[in-house]
Design an enzyme around this catalytic site. Structure first.
Site, PDB file in Angstrom:
ATOM      1  N   ARG A  66      43.709  44.895   1.084  1.00  0.00           N
ATOM      2  CA  ARG A  66      43.049  43.938   2.122  1.00  0.00           C
ATOM      3  C   ARG A  66      41.285  44.379   1.882  1.00  0.00           C
ATOM      4  NH1 ARG A  66      41.869  43.883   9.106  1.00  0.00           N
ATOM      5  NH2 ARG A  66      40.596  42.169   8.658  1.00  0.00           N
ATOM      6  N   HIS A  70      38.413  42.469   0.658  1.00  0.00           N
ATOM      7  CA  HIS A  70      37.295  41.780   1.890  1.00  0.00           C
ATOM      8  C   HIS A  70      35.836  42.343   0.579  1.00  0.00           C
ATOM      9  CE1 HIS A  70      38.568  41.209   5.847  1.00  0.00           C
ATOM     10  NE2 HIS A  70      39.493  40.673   4.834  1.00  0.00           N
ATOM     11  N   ASN A  96      35.518  42.703   9.205  1.00  0.00           N
ATOM     12  CA  ASN A  96      35.315  44.547   8.943  1.00  0.00           C
ATOM     13  C   ASN A  96      36.050  44.770   9.414  1.00  0.00           C
ATOM     14  OD1 ASN A  96      35.206  43.326   5.892  1.00  0.00           O
ATOM     15  ND2 ASN A  96      32.871  44.018   5.733  1.00  0.00           N
ATOM     16  N   HIS A 194      50.203  39.160   3.862  1.00  0.00           N
ATOM     17  CA  HIS A 194      50.243  39.505   5.271  1.00  0.00           C
ATOM     18  C   HIS A 194      51.584  39.972   5.189  1.00  0.00           C
ATOM     19  CE1 HIS A 194      47.225  37.224   7.130  1.00  0.00           C
ATOM     20  NE2 HIS A 194      46.678  38.028   6.306  1.00  0.00           N
TER      21      HIS A 194
HETATM   22  C1  HEM Z   1      43.968  32.963   4.484  1.00  0.00           C
HETATM   23  C2  HEM Z   1      42.802  33.716   5.131  1.00  0.00           C
HETATM   24  C3  HEM Z   1      43.377  35.489   5.738  1.00  0.00           C
HETATM   25  C4  HEM Z   1      42.753  35.580   6.825  1.00  0.00           C
HETATM   26  C5  HEM Z   1      42.208  34.470   7.836  1.00  0.00           C
HETATM   27  C6  HEM Z   1      43.241  36.756   7.988  1.00  0.00           C
HETATM   28  C7  HEM Z   1      43.176  37.503   8.461  1.00  0.00           C
HETATM   29  C8  HEM Z   1      43.710  39.018   8.798  1.00  0.00           C
HETATM   30  C9  HEM Z   1      43.306  39.743   9.812  1.00  0.00           C
HETATM   31  C10 HEM Z   1      43.110  39.143  11.087  1.00  0.00           C
HETATM   32  C11 HEM Z   1      44.138  40.609   9.991  1.00  0.00           C
HETATM   33  C12 HEM Z   1      44.455  42.034  11.132  1.00  0.00           C
HETATM   34  C13 HEM Z   1      43.081  42.807  10.664  1.00  0.00           C
HETATM   35  C14 HEM Z   1      43.419  42.665  12.522  1.00  0.00           C
HETATM   36  O1  HEM Z   1      43.677  43.885  12.387  1.00  0.00           O
HETATM   37  O2  HEM Z   1      42.150  41.893  12.900  1.00  0.00           O
HETATM   38  C15 HEM Z   1      44.553  40.860   8.478  1.00  0.00           C
HETATM   39  C16 HEM Z   1      45.285  42.069   7.621  1.00  0.00           C
HETATM   40  C17 HEM Z   1      45.749  41.785   6.448  1.00  0.00           C
HETATM   41  N1  HEM Z   1      45.098  41.239   5.525  1.00  0.00           N
HETATM   42 FE1  HEM Z   1      44.669  39.190   5.781  1.00  0.00          FE
HETATM   43  N2  HEM Z   1      43.467  37.044   6.048  1.00  0.00           N
HETATM   44  C18 HEM Z   1      43.827  36.517   5.355  1.00  0.00           C
HETATM   45  C19 HEM Z   1      43.825  36.521   4.017  1.00  0.00           C
HETATM   46  C20 HEM Z   1      44.182  37.609   3.197  1.00  0.00           C
HETATM   47  C21 HEM Z   1      44.323  38.046   1.777  1.00  0.00           C
HETATM   48  C22 HEM Z   1      43.889  36.821   0.824  1.00  0.00           C
HETATM   49  C23 HEM Z   1      44.493  39.071   1.372  1.00  0.00           C
HETATM   50  C24 HEM Z   1      44.746  40.468   0.899  1.00  0.00           C
HETATM   51  C25 HEM Z   1      45.091  39.507  -0.974  1.00  0.00           C
HETATM   52  C26 HEM Z   1      45.219  39.816   2.977  1.00  0.00           C
HETATM   53  C27 HEM Z   1      45.146  41.000   3.438  1.00  0.00           C
HETATM   54  C28 HEM Z   1      45.680  41.310   4.279  1.00  0.00           C
HETATM   55  C29 HEM Z   1      46.004  42.488   4.507  1.00  0.00           C
HETATM   56  C30 HEM Z   1      47.627  43.443   3.220  1.00  0.00           C
HETATM   57  C31 HEM Z   1      46.691  43.106   6.036  1.00  0.00           C
HETATM   58  C32 HEM Z   1      46.906  44.118   6.642  1.00  0.00           C
HETATM   59  C33 HEM Z   1      46.090  44.772   6.681  1.00  0.00           C
HETATM   60  C34 HEM Z   1      46.212  46.285   7.436  1.00  0.00           C
HETATM   61  O3  HEM Z   1      47.285  46.954   7.885  1.00  0.00           O
HETATM   62  O4  HEM Z   1      45.304  47.049   8.446  1.00  0.00           O
HETATM   63  N3  HEM Z   1      44.523  38.814   3.976  1.00  0.00           N
HETATM   64  N4  HEM Z   1      44.370  39.621   7.762  1.00  0.00           N
END
Ligand code: HEM
Ligand SMILES: *[C@@H]1O[C@H](CO)[C@@H](O)[C@H](O)[C@H]1NC(C)=O
Ligand SMILES: *[C@@H]1O[C@H](CO)[C@@H](O)[C@H](O)[C@H]1NC(C)=O
Length: 322
Positions: A66, A70, A96, A194
């Site tokens: 992530r 970002h 972030n 995800h």
């Molecule tokens: C399509 C649009 C995307 C949205 C709207 C989105 C949104 C989010 C949100 C809201 C979270 C939870 C974070 C929190 O607690 O607030 C999250 C977690 C995460 N996102 Fe996304 N995301 C997107 C795309 C991506 C992409 C492109 C990647 C990487 C290539 C990614 C990787 C991750 C990962 C690995 C987590 C888990 C992180 C953790 O365990 O702390 N996401 N994302």
């Protein structure tokens, strides 16, 4: 041809050769062999750091993937997200919140600085770390092109405008990724990350209390138990983004979507009667296809607007601009 003419011909050819080889250098600024002579052990050193960190804390793989995303969506893959100057830092941008892994990148950087000081950029270390994190939790591997340089500054405002949020619909997600040179298929494949990691209650509350038909009722009930309806209560409570195998990189994320068990609205809109349904079904039925598309999309994302050549710098400490 007299001696003079042939000398001229050779001279002109050499000039053309120099110009065209320069041209090649300008086109292929990033290369997998970039550090092969200047720091041959860079990649092995980074891999050891990342493996150690993920074996200590499995979720670190999710945080690092992530963190890289970002970084790349905000003025390109330039390590801008790592800068900690409070006046401009992207770390405190709304989008972030919950992003982490900074200390793991700092540790990898100092390990690399120990073997070849001033050579390897923080932007490259973060890119390699994301790949190694995927491998560490059973995800695909890919070849990383290198030669990114680090930005002189961060941009907090851009972090909030350019990163997508959990409440977006499908057309707006497609637009946001298209603005970064990533197509709908790339967007769906990348969302497949995800398959690991966690989300805070505040990001999925609206969805689990919507009582809509796009969410499985049992799933909504389960998630409500640890995410109170009242805004402000339990905002930071965590739930896995993939309810089946939250610690392994697999295609269960897509299976969940087909069963209306996507945690975020931005997850479920990928399978809700729109144009991306067919891609989700394809990844559900063909995990190998998901793995190879994910790898290709990660490479594409990692090449968004890199600083190369004389632009940017090699930071000594990833959190401090040179
Ligand atoms: C399509 C649009 C995307 C949205 C709207 C989105 C949104 C989010 C949100 C809201 C979270 C939870 C974070 C929190 O607690 O607030 C999250 C977690 C995460 N996102 Fe996304 N995301 C997107 C795309 C991506 C992409 C492109 C990647 C990487 C290539 C990614 C990787 C991750 C990962 C690995 C987590 C888990 C992180 C953790 O365990 O702390 N996401 N994302
Ligand atoms: C959804 O249903 C629950 C319980 O049936 C109720 O408490 C809640 O207010 C409803 N939410 C919305 C947004 O209608
Ligand atoms: C350096 O940055 C300038 C201005 O953004 C750009 O025009 C130029 O192409 C960049 N050079 C390289 C080698 O990337």
């Amino acid at each position: 041809m007299d001696h003079h003419q042939s000398f001229q011909t050779i001279f002109v050819s050499i000039i053309i050769l120099i110009l065209s080889s320069n041209n090649i250098v300008i086109k292929a600024q990033l290369s997998p062999t970039f550090y092969d002579t200047t720091c041959p052990n860079a990649l092995a050193t980074i891999r050891t750091s990342i493996r150690t960190a993920v074996s200590r804390q499995r979720r670190m793989a999710a945080l690092l993937i992530r963190l890289h995303f970002h970084d790349c969506f905000v003025q390109g893959c330039d390590a801008s997200i790592l800068l900690s100057d409070p006046a401009t830092t992207e770390r405190t941008a709304q989008s972030n919140t919950g992003v982490g892994g900074y200390e793991v990148i700092d540790a990898a950087k100092s390990a690399v600085e120990n073997i070849c000081p001033g050579i390897v950029s923080c932007a490259d270390i973060l890119t390699v770390a994301a790949r190694d994190a995927s491998v560490a939790v059973g995800g695909p591997s890919w070849s990383v092109s290198l030669g990114r340089r680090d930005s002189p500054a961060a941009n907090r405002r851009l972090a909030d405008t350019d990163l997508p949020t959990a409440d977006q619909d499908l057309p707006s997600l497609i637009r946001d990724f298209d603005a970064k040179g990533l197509n709908e298929r790339d967007m769906v494949a990348l969302s497949g990350s995800h398959t690991i990691g966690q989300s805070r209650c505040v990001a999925f509350r609206a969805r689990i209390y919507s009582n809509g038909s796009d969410i499985d009722a049992n799933f909504a009930n389960t998630r409500r138990r640890n995410c109170p309806e009242n805004r402000g209560d339990g905002n930071g409570n965590l739930a896995p983004l993939d309810l089946v195998t939250p610690n392994s990189f697999d295609n269960n994320y897509f299976r969940n979507l087909v069963q209306r068990r996507g945690l975020l609205q931005s997850d479920q809109v990928l399978f809700s009667g729109g144009s991306s349904d067919s891609i989700v079904l394809e990844y559900t039925n063909n995990p190998a296809r998901f793995a190879s598309d994910f790898a290709a999309a990660m490479v594409k994302m990692s090449e968004i607007e890199p600083l190369t050549g004389a632009n940017g710098s090699i930071r000594t400490t990833c959190s401090v601009a040179n």
